[in-house]
Design a protein around this motif. Structure first.
Motif, PDB file in Angstrom:
ATOM      1  N   LYS A  42       0.840  -1.211   0.000  1.00 14.20           N
ATOM      2  CA  LYS A  42       0.000   0.000   0.000  1.00 14.20           C
ATOM      3  C   LYS A  42       0.871   1.255   0.000  1.00 14.20           C
ATOM      4  O   LYS A  42       0.639   2.188  -0.767  1.00 14.20           O
ATOM      5  CB  LYS A  42      -0.864   0.029   1.268  1.00 14.20           C
TER       6      LYS A  42
ATOM      7  N   ALA B 138       3.779   1.720  -1.020  1.00 15.76           N
ATOM      8  CA  ALA B 138       4.544   1.904  -2.257  1.00 15.76           C
ATOM      9  C   ALA B 138       3.688   2.475  -3.382  1.00 15.76           C
ATOM     10  O   ALA B 138       4.196   2.861  -4.424  1.00 15.76           O
ATOM     11  CB  ALA B 138       5.161   0.578  -2.685  1.00 15.76           C
ATOM     12  N   GLU B 139       2.384   2.541  -3.152  1.00 15.37           N
ATOM     13  CA  GLU B 139       1.485   3.028  -4.210  1.00 15.37           C
ATOM     14  C   GLU B 139       1.246   4.530  -4.150  1.00 15.37           C
ATOM     15  O   GLU B 139       0.402   5.047  -4.866  1.00 15.37           O
ATOM     16  CB  GLU B 139       0.106   2.359  -4.044  1.00 15.37           C
ATOM     17  N   PHE B 140       1.946   5.212  -3.261  1.00  8.88           N
ATOM     18  CA  PHE B 140       1.594   6.615  -3.026  1.00  8.88           C
ATOM     19  C   PHE B 140       1.663   7.453  -4.298  1.00  8.88           C
ATOM     20  O   PHE B 140       2.461   7.219  -5.191  1.00  8.88           O
ATOM     21  CB  PHE B 140       2.457   7.226  -1.921  1.00  8.88           C
TER      22      PHE B 140
END
Lengths: 157, 80
Positions: free
Chosen positions: B57, B59-61
Motif C-alpha cells: 500500500k 509503495a502506491e503513493f
C-alpha cells in the motif's frame, strides 16, 4: 575517471543521479518486495522532514520515509540479533531508524506511519533492513496528522 | 510439506536448537511454546503478511497526495 554517481531510473522523479554513498543494500529485500535489494535515499528539498526510499532496480517502487521520533519522542525499539548481524552493526552510532508512511490515494490527511515495522539503516556500512517489532506496543497505522497537531497544540500551551 | 502428528507436551526440533512444543490444545486452538536462539526472529505469519500488505500500500503513493501532505505537514511541523 570513475564516477561516484550512478543514474537511477524512477517513475515518480524521472532519471536521477545518485551518489554511490546514498545507495543501501537490503540483503533481505523488504517484505512484499523480496527481490528488491538495492535502494537509494532521495532527499526532498521542499520539505526536509520527508525523504524517499527509491528502489534502484524497480523504477516504480518508492516509499516515503520519516523520522519516528518526531511522532513519538519515546519511540523505543529492540533490534534482534539477527537483524544486527544482517546490518553488520558494531556501534549504536551507525544506526538510523526511520518509518514508512502510507498516504491513502486521494486522502492525504489520512496519512499513517508504520511504527510496528521500522526501517533500520547502517549509515556506515550502507545496509538496510525492515524489522518487525514483536511487542504490539506500536501500531501498523499510527496517524501522522493528528499526532503532529496534538503535539503542536501541547507546545502552544 | 512435512506433516507430523503431535500430542500435548510433545515437541518437534528444527535443526539442533529450535524446539516447538505443543503446550495446550483446547477448543480448536493450539498453543505452541517456541524455544529458539535469540538471533532467530519468530513471528505469527499474519504479522508478516500484515507488514507485507502495508508495504504494498505504502509503495502506491501518489505524488499529488504527497505534495499536499508535505505542504500541510510542514506547517504542523514548524509549530513543534
Amino acid at each position: 575517471m570513475e564516477s561516484n554517481k550512478i543514474k537511477v531510473e524512477t517513475t515518480r522523479f524521472g532519471e536521477v543521479e545518485i551518489l554511490k554513498e546514498k545507495i543501501y543494500s537490503f540483503p533481505d529485500g523488504i517484505p512484499g518486495f523480496p527481490k528488491c535489494k538495492k535502494f537509494c535515499i532521495l532527499d526532498n528539498n521542499k520539505n526536509t522532514l520527508f525523504k524517499w526510499l527509491q528502489s534502484v532496480e524497480k523504477p516504480e517502487l518508492a516509499f516515503v520515509i520519516f523520522d519516528p521520533f518526531l511522532l513519538k519522542k519515546d519511540y523505543d525499539i529492540f533490534i534482534d540479533n539477527e537483524a544486527l548481524k544482517t546490518l553488520q552493526v558494531d556501534k549504536r552510532e551507525e544506526i538510523i531508524v526511520t518509518v514508512i508512511l502510507t498516504i491513502p490515494k486521494g486522502k492525504p490527511k489520512e496519512i499513517t506511519a508504520n511504527l510496528k515495522a521500522p526501517l533500520i539503516f547502517n549509515i556506515v556500512k550502507k545496509i538496510g533492513k525492515q524489522i518487525i517489532l514483536n511487542d504490539s506496543k506500536y501500531p501498523l497505522e499510527f496517524p501522522v496528522y493528528n499526532s503532529l497537531s496534538e503535539n503542536s497544540e501541547k507546545g502552544d500551551k | 510439506m512435512l506433516v507430523l502428528a503431535r500430542q500435548k507436551n510433545e515437541a518437534i526440533m528444527i535443526g539442533n536448537n529450535i524446539e516447538i512444543k505443543v503446550v495446550e490444545i483446547k477448543g480448536g486452538k493450539v498453543r505452541l511454546g517456541i524455544s529458539a536462539p535469540s538471533d532467530i526472529p519468530v513471528h505469527r505469519k499474519e504479522v508478516f503478511e500484515e507488514i507485507m500488505e502495508k508495504n504494498l500500500k505504502a509503495a502506491e503513493f501518489d505524488m499529488a497526495d504527497f505534495e499536499i501532505t508535505s505542504v500541510q505537514t510542514k506547517g504542523e511541523m514548524d509549530k513543534l
